[in-house]
Write a protein that holds these residues in place. Structure first.
Motif: not given
Length: 277
Positions: A150-155, A157
Motif C-alpha cells: 500500500k502506498l500512503s498519500t499522507d504527506p 507519513f
C-alpha cells in the motif's frame, strides 16, 4: 645366520607450525567432516615418528589407510587431505534454456490459470517438472505466492512512521506502549452434539454440523515490552465499546505510568469521545 627383511622406507613427514595448527583445528571437529578430522589425526601421529602399524592401532584403521594419507600429505601437504571434487553428470540444460524459462516465468501468464505451476511450465517448455522446480528454487522464483503493498498519500507519513517506530524501539521512561486493535465478526459456533473425547486408538470426534450463536468482537492491547495482552470481548465494535475497552486499559495500567497507544485509522477510533479520553 639370521636375515632381517625391511619394508619400504616411509616418506619423511615434518610439519611446519602453520600446518600443525591447521591439522589440530581439523582434528578437533565433532559435528562435521569427520573424515577430514580422522585424516588430520593420522598425519599428526605420523609426525611424531610413529610407524604405520602403531598409528593404525591407535586410531582403529588399517595400515593401508595410514600409508595412503601419509603419502598424500607428503606429496600435496594440506591440500592432499581434502576430498577431490566429484565430476558428476554433465548438465543437460543449457544456459539459453534456463534464461528462456526465467523470462517466461517473469513476463507471461498461462492462458487457463492465474499463475504458472511447475507442471504447466514443464508442459510449455518441454522440460521435466523437476527441472523447472530446480531452476525456480535456484533463482528464488515462487509464482504461486502473492503479497500486498500500500502506498500512503499522507504527506506526514515518514514523520509518523518515525514516531511509531521510535516508540516501539525506545519507549519513554515510566511509560507503557500498547498496540491496540480489534478482531470483529468472530463466529461463536457450537457443535450439535457433545464432542466425544480422545480414547486409546480413537481420536477425538465431533459432528460435521454446528449451530451459530452470533458473533463477538475481541478488543486487545499488546504490551510490546512484556508481550502481555489486555483483552476484552464485546458483542459489537462501535465507538461505545471501544471507549469501554480504553477504560479497561486504564484500569490495568499502573497510575504512575504514561500510556502511548498505537492503532489504525478505523472510524470508531476517531470519535470526539475517544479523542477526549
Amino acid at each position: 645366520m639370521r636375515i632381517e627383511t625391511m619394508g619400504r622406507p616411509k616418506a619423511e613427514l615434518i610439519l611446519n607450525e602453520n600446518e600443525r595448527e591447521q591439522l589440530q583445528s581439523w582434528a578437533k571437529r565433532r559435528r562435521t567432516s569427520q573424515a577430514l578430522a580422522l585424516r588430520s589425526r593420522i598425519v599428526l601421529q605420523c609426525a611424531q615418528r610413529l610407524d604405520n602399524k602403531s598409528v593404525a592401532q591407535s586410531l582403529g584403521v588399517t595400515q593401508q589407510t595410514v600409508c595412503k594419507w601419509r603419502a598424500r600429505f607428503v606429496s600435496m601437504r594440506l591440500e592432499g587431505l581434502l576430498d577431490a571434487p566429484r565430476t558428476g553428470k554433465p548438465r543437460s540444460i543449457e544456459d539459453a534454456a534456463v534464461e528462456a524459462l526465467i523470462t517466461r516465468t517473469l513476463e507471461s501468464k498461462p492462458k487457463d490459470a492465474t499463475h504458472w505451476s511447475t507442471r504447466g511450465m514443464a508442459k510449455e517448455t518441454g522440460m521435466s517438472q523437476s527441472a523447472v522446480s530446480r531452476v525456480w528454487r535456484a533463482f528464488g522464483l515462487q509464482p504461486h505466492r502473492q503479497e500486498t503493498f500500500k502506498l500512503s498519500t499522507d504527506p506526514l507519513f515518514v514523520e509518523k512512521v518515525r514516531d511509531i517506530v521510535g516508540l516501539y524501539l525506545d519507549p519513554p521512561v515510566k511509560a507503557m506502549v500498547l498496540c491496540v486493535d480489534e478482531k470483529s465478526q468472530i463466529q461463536a459456533l457450537d457443535r450439535t452434539q457433545p464432542i466425544l473425547p480422545l480414547a486409546p486408538g480413537i481420536p477425538e470426534r465431533r459432528t460435521h454440523d454446528y449451530m451459530r450463536h452470533g458473533t463477538t468482537t475481541l478488543f486487545a492491547a499488546l504490551d510490546i515490552a512484556t508481550g502481555k495482552v489486555i483483552g476484552k470481548l464485546h458483542r459489537r465494535h462501535r465507538s461505545k465499546e471501544f471507549l469501554s475497552f480504553l477504560r479497561t486499559i486504564e484500569s490495568n495500567v499502573p497510575q504512575d505510568l504514561d500510556v502511548h497507544l498505537v492503532m489504525d485509522n478505523y472510524g470508531t477510533h476517531k470519535t470526539p469521545a475517544v479523542r477526549h479520553w
